[in-house]
Design an enzyme around this catalytic site. Structure first.
Site, PDB file in Angstrom:
ATOM      1  N   TYR B 440       0.799  -1.241   0.000  1.00  0.00           N
ATOM      2  CA  TYR B 440       0.000   0.000   0.000  1.00  0.00           C
ATOM      3  C   TYR B 440       0.829   1.287   0.000  1.00  0.00           C
ATOM      4  O   TYR B 440       2.032   1.248   0.170  1.00  0.00           O
ATOM      5  CB  TYR B 440      -1.105  -0.007   1.053  1.00  0.00           C
ATOM      6  CG  TYR B 440      -0.799  -0.121   2.530  1.00  0.00           C
ATOM      7  CD1 TYR B 440       0.449   0.072   3.075  1.00  0.00           C
ATOM      8  CD2 TYR B 440      -1.842  -0.422   3.410  1.00  0.00           C
ATOM      9  CE1 TYR B 440       0.656  -0.020   4.432  1.00  0.00           C
ATOM     10  CE2 TYR B 440      -1.643  -0.522   4.780  1.00  0.00           C
ATOM     11  CZ  TYR B 440      -0.395  -0.317   5.277  1.00  0.00           C
ATOM     12  OH  TYR B 440      -0.197  -0.399   6.625  1.00  0.00           O
ATOM     13  N   GLU B 441       0.161   2.379  -0.267  1.00  0.00           N
ATOM     14  CA  GLU B 441       0.823   3.685  -0.476  1.00  0.00           C
ATOM     15  C   GLU B 441       1.812   3.629  -1.640  1.00  0.00           C
ATOM     16  O   GLU B 441       2.871   4.270  -1.589  1.00  0.00           O
ATOM     17  CB  GLU B 441       1.529   4.168   0.792  1.00  0.00           C
ATOM     18  CG  GLU B 441       0.682   4.258   2.028  1.00  0.00           C
ATOM     19  CD  GLU B 441      -0.633   4.987   1.810  1.00  0.00           C
ATOM     20  OE1 GLU B 441      -0.735   5.776   0.864  1.00  0.00           O
ATOM     21  OE2 GLU B 441      -1.565   4.731   2.582  1.00  0.00           O
ATOM     22  N   GLY B 442       1.445   2.897  -2.669  1.00  0.00           N
ATOM     23  CA  GLY B 442       2.337   2.723  -3.817  1.00  0.00           C
ATOM     24  C   GLY B 442       3.135   1.457  -3.632  1.00  0.00           C
ATOM     25  O   GLY B 442       4.036   1.403  -2.788  1.00  0.00           O
TER      26      GLY B 442
END
Lengths: 596, 596
Positions: B440-442
């Site tokens: 997550y978050e890229g």
């Protein structure tokens, strides 16, 4: 929901083209299985696992096994029917002794089939897997009376088997086993103690469960030299060999585990259960090692199996999911986004997995054929050489295939992005299931130690020298093949690193055994990469031979690309392994206990 | 059951000795927090998370969050009380703006505290973590009216925040967002669409939940340049700013995930929900990036946090569990077996984890101080340089800390053998929880691409040149220190590899951007290892300085051993990374789609 298609044509290509299966034509063990029979069996086996076994993989994870108040255990919905079909189809007894109802196919064929079975559903495949291991141990060491009583039911899978080693305070260190065996007047023993982590330890798939149990006969010497092996059935066979009286072994609980939920991991409480000695008193460990070595090979295959099915689903997703654009500009401007597959780093992950899978399958085929020779070759020298090779490579493939198999499941999950973290997609189950293979049948650190401490130095290094010579001869024999040359040079480099590691170990392991211990995992992975690189070289040779005959196919081209990828991107790791292991044990052992 | 003790003394040592915290004494942002205040806050924070938050980690995993038929969500038992205590203790608003009820401590202090919070209970820590991210985005871009309405409640944590980016068909590729915003006569917007994977998206911890939502205003341009950011509260604040009318956003379901079960990952259905624009129309992505960059730093810390708690528990187990004997003969002949810790390969695993943890914490402190300067330094040149450094290192630490944090959780689990696979031991939860941080978050592949495609080439390579110069200057300034020299040489080698990689990218990435893509992950890890090696060199310098003053302690000795271990066993990987990335994209891109 994940899908799976067994790679039958790859297996057959490896047998035929890479390992020249025809050369075994008249050898015992292989005689029953000319290549067309082998292929037919694999095709039918593939169909069975794809249609019957794989669809139960997810439900097995979600439902898991349930223990009831009376100690009985229910397997996930559908497992029972699928298992009956597996037995009825003759798949459990595929390579079983015809004397006991087996189909007499060579053992290697069962091993190659098991890859498919474990890709389809690892938790399910463990039930027949452990049964076959128990059959092998009994066949090698039990009395004829015990064999006649149990093997007809176990060979077919009508009854299943287990291996009982671990106790709450000991896993690796079997010398600490406390379960006791008290001789009875009738020649049996009363077994009392607790065993934990018993895979397939209790379930509803079969009419009886046959536990092979390590225990200590009263008065036995301490340590591993006082351990004996017993057969302890759940139900005592009656006069007709049918399951009779319930024996004193009960499932006390099931473990809540990270994965393989469809397999019942039982705590088994033995309370004066009746058991019969297998083999000699106090010689239980060598007898159990027959089962453990087979199991280690089986677990190695698990690493490959999960890596393969994880790859298939990640590749499918990358060819279907659209996200972002090619770095070189839109490939499909008419669509809202390009396929994941346009992204080099997504390809990198997929190629790392697949470049492992195909080389690992080659090494598996190679080792499985070696095992067959070790079991059946008439020439004792051939048997000995095969046994050397099998013993040497077993810890390597157990450790390396399962470490890489797990890492590959993680990569395949990564291809799915956030969706990979969600249970529904099925990718996270592969990760959780693959994780156990690094642990059981000897944690991978134990495999590494077995390799550097036992298998490599054994008989003056005879086995490892022979393996180096095998690779060296292949490289030498093909050194003038210009098309093959680019694939040979990196393997030569890797082999050089491995030989340096072996020399380093010879010199420094004797001086301080902790040097060997500190070098063990790097050596094992260096060994594995070299062996896989060697496999790629052999595969490329086979591909080039086909192409030289004018054959052209995308599948053959792909193998060359994968081999290049392996050489460019995976073999460079051998240098890092060598640098690490050469650092020695001093720093590793420097911290005092309190500093941890 | 796992335990946890926050490494406060290590954090303070890093601030004081390694990063010369005193030099910030009169700088804005730091003024409120002399070192004794910092230490006091960390000690109190440690106590809070150890006593209140950590004991809920396992129950959070077992119970998870439950959605009810009306769309409401119940968090695991104890979470609500713990969250109230967290708010009451001022921990959510630790570095919040005093204007809105925050405590005005520097931001770096909240970051350092968050490591402890996330070690204790990752799923729980995400609730305040996301809230602080939402506060930062609103503080930077929202109108004063919106700030006055929301920030007083959000800064303290009385209300929580979320970030809504992902939709079923798009995660990374935000240009595909479909959620629409229709302007209303009163200046608000009606938001309609579906968002998925919304962490902390619905729960019972707070009186209101404030969603920051990316959506497309009717008629907006296609792609990322037509996306706007909205604040959409669960309850519309009434005239007094209290939660009033229920807004049109409902939790449609919760995801069943691999881990972080204690955090509610919601599907949120927006059906004409009232929202208010944050910042300018169609400029939503830059506004959201404030939150995303903060979140990336936060996720990097998660990698370290899980690695730390996993280490602590694995080390404790290795000092308690007895299995096997030292390779050099029994260390404690009077006991049935030696400790796990006598085995070199067990130590190797523990040391790999810890040699990462302590260097990663150093890099975290360094980056957090840089962030503080980027936010508060009066000199625009200092701010710019700090912003460069922060932007460059954010993808590196997000990708590297989370990849290594996960790998370390796996190693720590491995130390437990079979027991590590059982839920009760808690080690497998660390693995499952750590896994999400790579996604997550890229996803980490996106971080790697951000590094090689954006951060390194940006402004003619200004940031990366500055970072190389920083390391180079440290090496040059200390080159005559004989005690330090053995630690500098391997860092010099690593830096050389990284510089070669940068040059390779400059040359080949321009020629074919797929070369950059194919090199991205190796470059990121090469960068990370080099930065961590540089941190070890700085730590060693600080240790030697203390020892030169006559101080002697096992903790200082341990740091030197860990630094040596890092140099001997972890830095050699930089050469393999360079070899791999230099192979280029040709092979990676060679396979046609059908061949996958």
């Amino acid at each position: 929901m994940p899908t799976y298609k067994a790679p039958v044509s790859d297996t057959v290509f490896l047998l035929n083209d890479v390992f020249d299966y025809a050369r075994y034509a008249n050898a015992p063990g292989f005689a029953e299985a000319p290549i067309d029979v082998v292929e037919h069996v694999l095709v039918e086996g593939a169909k069975f696992v794809e249609e019957v076994v794989q669809p139960l993989n997810r439900v097995g994870d979600v439902e898991g096994c349930v223990r009831h108040a009376d100690g009985s255990v229910t397997t996930p919905k559908g497992f029972k029917e699928a298992y009956k079909a597996l037995v009825a189809g003759g798949w459990v007894g595929l390579s079983g002794d015809p004397k006991y109802g087996g189909h007499g196919m060579p053992h290697f064929l069962a091993a190659l089939f098991s890859e498919y079975e474990m890709s389809a559903n690892l938790a399910f495949a463990m039930y027949p897997g452990l049964t076959n291991g128990a059959v092998a141990a009994m066949a090698a060491h039990a009395s004829d009376a015990l064999k006649d009583l149990y093997l007809p039911k176990m060979t077919t899978g009508e009854w299943t088997g287990t291996m009982n080693l671990t106790e709450p305070h000991c896993g690796t260190d079997l010398g600490l086993i406390k379960t006791k065996a008290v001789p009875q007047p009738d020649g049996s023993y009363a077994i009392t103690g607790q065993k934990i982590f018993i895979s397939a330890g209790e379930h509803d798939l079969a009419d009886n469960i046959v536990h092979l149990v390590l225990a200590r006969i009263e008065g036995a010497p301490a340590g591993v030299k006082g351990i004996s092996l017993f057969v302890v059935p759940k139900f005592l066979p009656d006069a007709n060999g049918a399951p009779g009286e319930r024996n004193g072994v009960v499932c006390g609980s099931l473990e809540h585990k990270m994965g393989i939920h469809g397999n019942a991991t039982a705590v088994l409480n033995y309370d004066g259960a009746r058991g019969w000695l297998i083999g000699e008193e106090h010689r239980g460990l060598p007898a159990m090692f027959v089962m453990m070595n087979g199991a280690r090979l089986g677990v190695a295959i698990q690493g490959l199996a999960i890596s393969e099915v994880a790859y298939q689903n990640a590749a499918a997703y990358a060819k279907e999911r659209r996200q972002g654009r090619s770095l070189k500009g839109p490939e499909e401007p008419g669509k809202p986004a390009d396929l994941l597959l346009v992204h080099p780093d997504v390809r990198r992950m997929l190629l790392e997995i697949r470049a492992f899978n195909e080389a690992a399958r080659a090494l598996l085929v190679s080792v499985a054929l070696t095992q067959e020779e070790a079991l059946t070759a008439p020439d004792p020298k051939v048997r000995q050489a095969a046994d050397d090779r099998l013993s040497l490579l077993t810890p390597v493939i157990k450790g390396v295939f399962t470490d890489m198999g797990f890492a590959n499941a993680v990569k395949a999950q990564q291809v799915f992005g956030g969706h990979g973290y969600i249970a529904q997609a099925g990718m996270e189950q592969f990760v959780r299931d693959a994780r156990i293979a690094m642990i059981y049948e000897g944690a991978n650190g134990v495999q590494a130690l077995d390799l550097v401490g036992r298998k490599m130095p054994k008989d003056g290094g005879r086995a490892v020298m022979a393996f180096f010579a095998e690779i060296g001869q292949f490289l030498a024999a093909n050194k003038d093949d210009a098309a093959l040359a680019p694939y040979l040079a990196p393997v030569q480099t890797a082999l050089g690193h491995l030989q340096q590691a072996a020399m380093w170990l010879m010199k420094n392991g004797a001086a301080d055994p902790n040097n060997a211990g500190a070098a063990s995992t790097d050596t094992m992975h260096l060994f594995g990469l070299t062996a896989l690189g060697y496999m790629w070289a052999r595969v490329v040779k086979a591909v080039l031979a086909r192409q030289a005959k004018g054959e052209s196919s995308p599948a053959l081209d792909a193998k060359l690309t994968l081999a290049r990828f392996f050489c460019e991107r995976m073999l460079p790791e051998t240098g890092a392994h060598l640098a690490r292991l050469s650092a020695g044990a001093a720093t590793v052992m420097a911290l005092p206990e309190d500093a941890f």
